[in-house]
Design a protein around this motif. Structure first.
Motif, short mmCIF file in Angstrom:
data_model
loop_
_atom_site.label_atom_id
_atom_site.label_comp_id
_atom_site.label_asym_id
_atom_site.label_seq_id
_atom_site.Cartn_x
_atom_site.Cartn_y
_atom_site.Cartn_z
N ARG A 288 12.76 26.41 23.78
CA ARG A 288 11.80 25.36 24.14
C ARG A 288 11.43 25.46 25.62
O ARG A 288 10.26 25.35 25.99
N ALA A 289 12.42 25.70 26.47
CA ALA A 289 12.16 25.85 27.91
C ALA A 289 11.27 27.06 28.17
O ALA A 289 10.36 27.01 29.00
N GLU B 55 12.57 18.13 28.35
CA GLU B 55 13.49 19.27 28.38
C GLU B 55 14.55 19.08 29.47
O GLU B 55 15.72 19.42 29.28
#
Length: 85
Positions: free
Chosen positions: A11-12, A56
């Motif tokens: 996701r990052a 995040e």
């Protein structure tokens, strides 16, 4: 054989790629005249990116906290087992 990538880091990485895409788009928009709708769309994308980065950041903080808690629990368990001997 390689390990599957960690979902959190995936996701990052996606957010980093989105940032790069938006920066290229912003540079192109600055180099030419743009319509108001284009600028507003870019602003909306940037706000969404900022929101995603914030989420995040909180998720990574929670993973770090869980890791620290787990390490403290293992350490405490080790001390308890040492005193029982």
């Amino acid at each position: 054989m390689t390990a599957a990538p960690d979902e959190g880091f995936a996701r990052a990485e996606a957010l980093l790629l989105e940032h790069r895409r938006l920066m290229v788009q912003a540079r192109l928009m600055l180099a030419r005249p743009t319509m108001r709708a284009e600028r507003l769309a870019l602003i909306d994308d940037l706000i969404a990116l900022i929101d995603g980065l914030g989420a995040e950041k909180r998720a990574v903080g929670a993973r770090i906290h869980r890791g620290r808690v787990a390490n403290a629990a293992v350490h405490a368990y080790g001390r308890a087992m040492a005193t029982r001997r």
